[in-house]
Motif scaffolding. Structure first.
Motif, mmCIF file in Angstrom:
data_model
loop_
_atom_site.group_PDB
_atom_site.id
_atom_site.type_symbol
_atom_site.label_atom_id
_atom_site.label_comp_id
_atom_site.label_asym_id
_atom_site.label_seq_id
_atom_site.Cartn_x
_atom_site.Cartn_y
_atom_site.Cartn_z
ATOM 1 N N GLU A 321 0.831 -1.203 0.000
ATOM 2 C CA GLU A 321 0.000 0.000 0.000
ATOM 3 C C GLU A 321 0.865 1.252 0.000
ATOM 4 N N LYS A 322 1.923 1.236 0.780
ATOM 5 C CA LYS A 322 2.818 2.385 0.836
ATOM 6 C C LYS A 322 3.509 2.589 -0.510
ATOM 7 N N THR A 323 3.947 1.502 -1.134
ATOM 8 C CA THR A 323 4.602 1.592 -2.434
ATOM 9 C C THR A 323 3.655 2.168 -3.480
ATOM 10 N N ALA A 324 2.401 1.689 -3.466
ATOM 11 C CA ALA A 324 1.415 2.162 -4.435
ATOM 12 C C ALA A 324 1.116 3.642 -4.231
ATOM 13 N N LYS A 325 0.995 4.052 -2.971
ATOM 14 C CA LYS A 325 0.686 5.449 -2.693
ATOM 15 C C LYS A 325 1.856 6.367 -3.055
ATOM 16 N N ALA A 326 3.064 5.900 -2.861
ATOM 17 C CA ALA A 326 4.225 6.695 -3.256
ATOM 18 C C ALA A 326 4.231 6.915 -4.763
ATOM 19 N N ALA A 327 3.895 5.877 -5.504
ATOM 20 C CA ALA A 327 3.809 6.007 -6.962
ATOM 21 C C ALA A 327 2.710 6.987 -7.352
ATOM 22 N N GLU A 328 1.609 6.970 -6.611
ATOM 23 C CA GLU A 328 0.505 7.892 -6.889
ATOM 24 C C GLU A 328 0.941 9.334 -6.631
ATOM 25 N N ALA A 329 1.684 9.555 -5.559
ATOM 26 C CA ALA A 329 2.184 10.900 -5.264
ATOM 27 C C ALA A 329 3.085 11.400 -6.391
ATOM 28 N N ARG A 330 3.922 10.525 -6.910
ATOM 29 C CA ARG A 330 4.798 10.911 -8.017
ATOM 30 C C ARG A 330 3.984 11.234 -9.274
ATOM 31 N N ARG A 331 2.909 10.477 -9.498
ATOM 32 C CA ARG A 331 2.083 10.708 -10.688
ATOM 33 C C ARG A 331 1.409 12.079 -10.629
ATOM 34 N N TYR A 332 0.908 12.448 -9.466
ATOM 35 C CA TYR A 332 0.281 13.761 -9.340
ATOM 36 C C TYR A 332 1.306 14.878 -9.489
ATOM 37 N N PHE A 333 2.513 14.640 -9.023
ATOM 38 C CA PHE A 333 3.575 15.633 -9.194
ATOM 39 C C PHE A 333 3.867 15.838 -10.677
ATOM 40 N N ALA A 334 3.945 14.742 -11.433
ATOM 41 C CA ALA A 334 4.182 14.844 -12.875
ATOM 42 C C ALA A 334 3.024 15.554 -13.562
ATOM 43 N N ALA A 335 1.798 15.311 -13.097
ATOM 44 C CA ALA A 335 0.636 15.990 -13.667
ATOM 45 C C ALA A 335 0.727 17.490 -13.425
ATOM 46 N N ALA A 336 1.170 17.881 -12.241
ATOM 47 C CA ALA A 336 1.315 19.301 -11.930
ATOM 48 C C ALA A 336 2.274 19.974 -12.904
ATOM 49 N N GLU A 337 3.331 19.278 -13.255
ATOM 50 C CA GLU A 337 4.267 19.814 -14.244
ATOM 51 C C GLU A 337 3.595 19.958 -15.603
ATOM 52 N N ALA A 338 2.846 18.917 -16.005
ATOM 53 C CA ALA A 338 2.233 18.899 -17.334
ATOM 54 C C ALA A 338 1.174 19.987 -17.499
ATOM 55 N N PHE A 339 0.420 20.271 -16.446
ATOM 56 C CA PHE A 339 -0.641 21.276 -16.545
ATOM 57 C C PHE A 339 -0.099 22.656 -16.912
ATOM 58 N N LEU A 340 1.152 22.928 -16.574
ATOM 59 C CA LEU A 340 1.723 24.249 -16.836
ATOM 60 C C LEU A 340 2.435 24.349 -18.185
ATOM 61 N N GLN A 341 2.484 23.251 -18.922
ATOM 62 C CA GLN A 341 3.150 23.285 -20.222
ATOM 63 C C GLN A 341 2.297 24.034 -21.247
ATOM 64 N N PRO A 342 2.888 24.908 -22.053
ATOM 65 C CA PRO A 342 2.112 25.647 -23.065
ATOM 66 C C PRO A 342 1.583 24.703 -24.144
ATOM 67 N N VAL A 343 0.412 25.026 -24.660
ATOM 68 C CA VAL A 343 -0.245 24.217 -25.692
ATOM 69 C C VAL A 343 -0.732 25.154 -26.794
ATOM 70 N N ARG A 344 -0.512 24.768 -28.046
ATOM 71 C CA ARG A 344 -0.953 25.576 -29.182
ATOM 72 C C ARG A 344 -2.478 25.661 -29.198
ATOM 73 N N GLN A 345 -2.995 26.874 -29.400
ATOM 74 C CA GLN A 345 -4.448 27.078 -29.424
ATOM 75 C C GLN A 345 -5.035 26.772 -30.792
ATOM 76 N N ARG A 346 -6.236 26.227 -30.759
ATOM 77 C CA ARG A 346 -6.980 25.936 -31.978
ATOM 78 C C ARG A 346 -8.429 26.368 -31.816
ATOM 79 N N LEU A 347 -9.015 26.800 -32.906
ATOM 80 C CA LEU A 347 -10.457 27.017 -32.954
ATOM 81 C C LEU A 347 -11.002 26.099 -34.029
ATOM 82 N N VAL A 348 -11.911 25.236 -33.643
ATOM 83 C CA VAL A 348 -12.554 24.308 -34.567
ATOM 84 C C VAL A 348 -14.019 24.703 -34.675
ATOM 85 N N ALA A 349 -14.478 24.941 -35.884
ATOM 86 C CA ALA A 349 -15.893 25.218 -36.119
ATOM 87 C C ALA A 349 -16.526 23.973 -36.729
ATOM 88 N N ILE A 350 -17.664 23.569 -36.191
ATOM 89 C CA ILE A 350 -18.378 22.412 -36.712
ATOM 90 C C ILE A 350 -19.729 22.879 -37.217
#
Length: 523
Positions: A321-350
C-alpha cells in the motif's frame, strides 16, 4: 517538533486508546466488526448506521489539530460548513469522555476527545468508486454541475488579497514538502515546478484581483474531488468540505472546481472532465470564461496538493500500500508539471444541418485538444436558450429563430470564442453555420486571436437527419423534421471546409474528424 519519537512524523499526541475504543463493536452495541478508515488528518469509524470521525492530533504547515480545543473547533466547523449541502449526513458532534479507567461515547465527564457524528451512507456510492465500476453518465454530471453552481452561488464572498496570498503560501508549502521527501520528488524538477508556478501566479495576479472584485472569490468547499461526492437516492451530494482552515476553503470558484477537474483528468476521465468544465461555463456568466487563463495554474496547484497530502500519509502505511501510494504521489507531481506546459491554441468550427451530429462530435473531440481539460465547447442551442432567458430543454417559439435573433446568437458565440482564446483556451464553435458570413466570421475570430483554425462540415442523407432529430430527448435543440426539411432549402453557398459524412457509428465519425484535424486521440 514531535515530543514522542515513537510517534509518526507530524503526530503530537498518542490517541491510540480512543481509536481502540471506537474500533470496539461493544462501544456501539454491535457484534459486527467496525470498519476503520485512516487519512493524514482524520480517523473514521463506520459503526452500523453511524459514523464517527476523529481529527488526528497532528500539526502540518497546512493543518493544525495539535490541541483538544483545536480539534473540537474543527469538528464544529465541519458540521457548519457541510450541513447545508449534505443535511442527511451531518448530525452533530459528540464527546468521548473518561470515567475512571472507562471511556464513554457521549458521556457527561470531561471530554478527552471529540468526534463528528454522521449518518452512514453507502460508501460504495462515492463517485470515485462509481466512476470505476459504472462510469459517470452525462445526466449524472449535469446534475453534479448544477449542485456545484448552486453551492458557489450561495457561498459567501470573501476578500481577494488573502485568497491570492493563500495561493502563494501553497507554493511555499509545496516546496517544503518536496524538500522533506527528496526520494519522492526529484529536487531539480521540484525547483523548476516551484519557479514556474510562482511566475504564473505573478502574471495572473491582476486577473485574480479583478475576479475577486467581481465576486468570484468565495468561501467554497475547498476539497471538491470525487471521493467527497456521494450518490444518495441517485442524487450527487457534496460532503466533507474543508473545515480546518478558512484560508484553504476560500478562493476563486474556478480554483474550487479545479480540484474536481484535476481528479477526473488524472483518472483518465478526460471526456467527463471536459463535460464538467463546459457545463459549468454554460451555467455561468460570460465573464467566467476570462478566468480560464488561471485554470492551468489552478489545476497544477491542486495536483501538487494531492501529491503532498498523499506523501503526508505515507508514514501511516506500509508494504504494498505504501509503495502504491508513493507512486501515486509521483504521478500527481508529474501531472502538476504537465498542466503548466504551453499548448498551441486551436479554434474548430463544426457546421451542418440539424441532426448531423455536431454536438455529439464536438463533445467527443473537445477533450482531445487544447489545454487540460480540453476545448471550450460553445453551442448555438445553449446560447439561444440563454439569450431567450429559458431553461436548456425548454422549447422556444419560432420568433427565437428569426434572422435578427440568430444574429445575436452568433455574435454571442464569436464574443465568447474570442474571450476563451484570449484566456489561452482552445475552442469548438458548434452551430449550423448556414451562411458564408457565419463561416467567414468564425475564421476571422481565430485569425485575429492567433489560433489555428479548422472548419468541419458534417453531412448525411435527409432521412438520417430526420430520424435523428425525431429520436432526441432532453436536449437543448428544438429541431424537428420540418425544420430539417426547411434547412435543405437554405442558400448555404460554397463550403470550403472539409466535408465529413456521418452515416456510420459515432466512433467512426469521431475517428474521421480527428484524422481530418490532425489531432491525437490518445488523451
Amino acid at each position: 517538533m514531535n515530543k514522542n519519537s515513537d510517534l509518526p512524523a507530524h503526530v503530537v499526541e498518542d490517541q491510540s486508546a480512543v481509536f481502540a475504543f471506537l474500533a470496539d463493536p461493544a462501544t456501539h452495541g454491535l457484534e459486527n466488526e467496525i470498519k476503520r478508515i485512516d487519512t493524514h488528518g482524520a480517523v473514521v469509524f463506520l459503526a452500523g448506521d453511524d459514523v464517527y470521525k476523529l481529527k488526528r492530533a497532528v500539526k502540518f504547515p497546512f493543518m493544525d489539530y495539535s490541541t483538544l480545543a483545536l480539534r473540537k473547533t474543527a469538528c464544529e466547523r465541519e458540521i457548519a460548513v457541510n450541513k447545508e449541502a449534505a443535511p442527511d449526513i451531518y448530525l452533530g458532534i459528540v464527546a468521548i469522555t473518561r470515567d475512571g479507567d472507562e471511556l464513554t461515547l457521549g458521556g457527561d465527564s470531561e471530554p478527552i476527545e471529540w468526534a463528528v457524528h454522521m449518518r452512514r451512507f453507502d460508501e460504495t456510492k462515492t463517485l470515485d468508486l462509481v466512476a470505476e465500476k459504472e462510469g459517470l453518465p452525462q445526466e449524472l454530471l449535469k446534475s453534479l454541475v448544477k449542485e456545484i453552481l448552486a453551492a458557489h452561488q450561495r457561498a459567501p464572498r470573501r476578500d481577494t488579497g488573502p485568497a491570492i496570498a493563500s495561493l502563494a503560501s501553497y507554493l511555499e508549502q509545496n516546496s517544503e514538502a518536496y524538500a522533506e521527501n527528496p526520494g519522492l520528488y526529484p529536487q531539480d524538477r521540484a525547483a523548476a515546478l516551484t519557479e514556474a508556478s510562482k511566475m504564473a501566479l505573478a502574471a495572473l495576479t491582476p486577473l485574480l484581483q479583478a475576479r475577486g472584485e467581481a465576486g468570484f472569490v468565495r468561501r467554497c468547499h475547498g476539497d471538491l474531488h470525487l471521493r467527497n461526492i456521494v450518490l444518495i437516492a441517485d442524487k450527487p451530494t457534496i460532503f466533507d468540505a474543508v473545515e480546518f482552515d478558512e484560508a484553504i476553503a476560500t478562493g476563486d470558484v474556478l480554483y474550487d472546481l479545479a480540484f474536481l477537474l484535476m481528479d477526473l483528468w488524472e483518472r483518465g476521465l478526460h471526456r467527463e472532465a471536459n463535460i464538467v468544465m463546459n457545463r459549468y461555463l454554460w451555467g455561468s456568466d460570460a465573464s467566467e470564461i476570462d478566468g480560464l487563463a488561471a485554470l492551468p495554474l489552478f489545476l497544477s496547484i491542486r495536483a501538487t496538493i494531492r501529491s503532498k497530502v498523499i506523501a503526508a500519509a505515507l508514514p501511516h502505511l506500509d508494504g504494498e500500500e505504501k509503495t502504491a501510494k508513493a507512486a501515486e504521489a509521483r504521478r500527481y507531481f508529474a501531472a502538476a508539471e504537465a498542466f503548466l506546459q504551453p499548448v498551441r491554441q486551436r479554434l474548430v468550427a463544426i457546421g451542418g444541418l440539424s441532426g448531423s451530429g455536431k454536438t455529439t462530435l464536438a463533445a467527443r473531440i473537445a477533450p482531445q485538444f487544447g489545454r487540460a481539460p480540453g476545448a471550450v465547447h460553445l453551442r448555438s442551442d445553449i446560447e439561444r436558450k440563454r439569450l431567450a432567458g429559458v431553461g436548456e430543454t425548454e422549447r422556444l417559439p419560432d420568433s427565437a429563430y428569426a434572422s435578427d435573433f440568430t444574429a445575436r446568437v452568433f455574435d454571442t458565440l464569436w464574443h465568447k470564442a474570442e474571450r476563451a482564446l484570449k484566456a489561452g483556451a482552445s475552442v469548438i464553435v458548434d452551430a449550423v453555420h448556414a451562411t458564408p458570413e457565419e463561416r467567414r466570421q468564425v475564421e476571422i475570430v481565430a485569425r485575429e486571436n492567433g489560433a489555428d483554425f479548422v472548419g468541419l462540415w458534417l453531412e448525411a442523407p435527409i432521412e438520417t437527419l430526420i430520424d435523428r432529430v425525431r429520436h432526441r430527448s432532453n436536449d437543448a435543440s428544438d429541431a424537428t423534421a420540418e425544420i430539417v426539411r426547411r434547412q435543405t432549402g437554405y442558400k448555404i453557398g460554397e463550403i470550403a471546409w472539409p466535408h465529413i459524412t456521418v452515416t456510420g457509428s459515432v466512433d467512426d465519425s469521431v475517428a474521421r474528424a480527428l484524422k481530418t484535424l490532425g489531432f491525437s486521440s490518445d488523451r
